[in-house]
Scaffold this active site. Structure first.
Site, PDB file in Angstrom:
ATOM      1  N   ASN A   1       0.837  -1.412   0.104  1.00  0.00           N
ATOM      2  CA  ASN A   1       0.192  -0.174  -0.279  1.00  0.00           C
ATOM      3  C   ASN A   1       0.810   1.138   0.062  1.00  0.00           C
ATOM      4  OD1 ASN A   1       0.579   0.400   2.607  1.00  0.00           O
ATOM      5  ND2 ASN A   1      -0.838  -0.737   3.067  1.00  0.00           N
TER       6      ASN A   1
ATOM      7  N   LYS B   1      -0.620  -2.957  31.774  1.00  0.00           N
ATOM      8  CA  LYS B   1      -1.229  -2.125  32.221  1.00  0.00           C
ATOM      9  C   LYS B   1      -2.528  -1.569  31.013  1.00  0.00           C
ATOM     10  CE  LYS B   1       3.503  -0.774  35.089  1.00  0.00           C
ATOM     11  NZ  LYS B   1       3.886   0.128  35.127  1.00  0.00           N
TER      12      LYS B   1
ATOM     13  N   LYS C   1      -5.864   0.910  -3.200  1.00  0.00           N
ATOM     14  CA  LYS C   1      -4.785   2.210  -2.854  1.00  0.00           C
ATOM     15  C   LYS C   1      -4.739   3.442  -3.756  1.00  0.00           C
ATOM     16  CE  LYS C   1      -4.818  -0.836   0.395  1.00  0.00           C
ATOM     17  NZ  LYS C   1      -5.497  -0.192   2.090  1.00  0.00           N
TER      18      LYS C   1
ATOM     19  N   ALA D   1      -5.727   5.254   2.216  1.00  0.00           N
ATOM     20  CA  ALA D   1      -4.846   5.807   2.002  1.00  0.00           C
ATOM     21  C   ALA D   1      -3.821   5.236   3.170  1.00  0.00           C
ATOM     22  CB  ALA D   1      -4.665   7.598   1.998  1.00  0.00           C
TER      23      ALA D   1
ATOM     24  N   HIS E   1     -12.528  -3.980   8.949  1.00  0.00           N
ATOM     25  CA  HIS E   1     -11.302  -4.254   8.321  1.00  0.00           C
ATOM     26  C   HIS E   1     -11.164  -5.959   8.188  1.00  0.00           C
ATOM     27  CE1 HIS E   1      -7.077  -5.432   9.594  1.00  0.00           C
ATOM     28  NE2 HIS E   1      -6.649  -4.889   8.180  1.00  0.00           N
TER      29      HIS E   1
END
Length: 380
Positions: free
Chosen positions: A11, A92, A175, A205, A313
């Site tokens: 990409n 944490k 892309k 992008a 995604h």
């Protein structure tokens, strides 16, 4: 196991030639057909395997736990939320990233195991777990491709996208940002022509742009009325996202690199998102699994964003079942890249712009060409 992705594509930011994926199996003490019942999952696509985090931290925590502490009191079966909590013991707050994907692989394997135990597809078990009626009509789908390839040109892009269109995909994503603006625009114009209009073409992008370049592309793309303009800038640059939403008339999309509920809360508070227009792409496989992902969807709804604005995604089987089970807006597919994880199994049906999960119990990963052999090695 760490499994390499197949293919040499890029990409605007990274090459995927050396990318790997963590494939995880949870072997249970339940036996079916003379073999232990196993839950299988992976950490989505487009990052790297998290072998060290899994082997050195999270898996030992699970194996050392009191077994009863990992079970749901009402069913006596593994509880994905309890498994996730144990995997994150002594971690944490903050520090999301690779550990979020490592934990996700373990948590999602629990869902596969639960669905196989029930002898049902994962989307049915997911729907029932969250008080929804199972959906049997599949989910809207688009084909993600249009990557930069060595020696590629617009003619090759046209051929690729024509193949997706002829296979029945109603929309595509390509892309941008890896070439000068004028060359990228020629690719966008070719995609719009092949697909019959800008509404069937999204652009991504991958977070490459600063404000000046994000704005230049927004101005150049606006007239094409694209499906969406994705990740113009850094995923945590919420001010850039807000400014872009103020000037770009079409939908903007982001979220695949937000790995926690707090990240999504910040996007909703400070990113200028527009209800009914913008698109959210968080991915359970990158963000601690379905337990955390459902909290993200609920948070969106608290802020007036319909869950149908969510398009996760990662064009693979796990997200197909999540989209279908939770009634989200749709999912992407990787029909031409990122094997053996990308795309769907032969039992899945593409019809009328929708992808229908197969009837295999669980996520159906064992039926996915290329994964069948890898899973057999892992659970042997």
């Amino acid at each position: 196991m760490s499994i390499p992705l197949q293919g040499n594509v890029t990409n605007s930011v990274v090459s995927f030639a050396d990318h790997t994926v963590s494939l995880v199996a949870l072997i249970s003490d339940v036996r079916r057909n003379g073999r232990p019942l196993a839950g299988v999952a992976f950490n989505s696509i487009g990052r790297f395997a998290q072998s060290g985090i899994l082997r050195e931290r999270m898996i030992p925590r699970l194996l050392s736990a009191d077994p009863d502490s990992l079970l749901a009191p009402d069913t006596g079966l593994l509880d994905p939320g309890r498994v996730l909590k144990r995997a994150m013991k002594d971690e944490k707050p903050g520090g999301h990233g690779d550990r979020a994907a490592a934990a996700a692989a373990l948590e999602l394997a629990c869902w596969d195991l639960l669905a196989k135990h029930a002898a049902e597809p994962a989307h049915v078990v997911i729907a029932k777990a969250y008080g929804r009626a199972p959906g049997w009509d599949g989910a809207p789908v688009y084909a993600a491709g249009g990557y930069y390839r060595p020696g590629d040109d617009v003619r090759h892009l046209r051929t690729e996208l024509s193949g997706y269109r002829d296979d029945g995909y109603p929309a595509v994503k390509i892309k941008i940002g890896g070439l000068p603006l004028d060359e990228d625009l020629r690719r966008v114009e070719a995609a719009v022509e092949v697909m019959g209009g800008g509404g069937a073409v999204a652009v991504d992008a991958n977070g490459r742009f600063g404000w000046t370049q994000a704005l230049a592309y927004a101005e150049a793309l606006a007239g094409h009325r694209l499906r969406w303009y994705e990740e113009a800038g850094d995923p945590l640059a919420f001010d850039l996202h807000r400014r872009l939403a103020e000037v770009y008339p079409g939908a903007v999309a982001t979220g695949e690199n937000l790995f926690s509920v707090q990240d999504v809360r910040n996007l909703l508070l400070y990113g200028g998102v527009r209800a009914g227009l913008d698109v959210f792409q968080m991915d359970a496989g990158l963000s601690y699994g379905l337990t955390e992902y459902v909290q993200m969807i609920e948070l969106m709804e608290e802020h007036g964003i319909d869950r149908r604005s969510a398009y996760p995604h990662g064009g693979h089987l796990i997200n197909l079942h999540i989209v279908t089970g939770l009634g989200l807006g749709g999912c992407e597919a990787y029909p031409g890249v990122f094997q053996p994880f990308g795309g769907y199994g032969p039992g899945c049906r593409l019809a009328d712009g929708r992808i229908h999960p197969a009837d295999d119990p669980g996520f159906g990963l064992e039926a996915k060409p290329g994964l069948t052999e890898q899973i057999a090695r892992l659970v042997a």
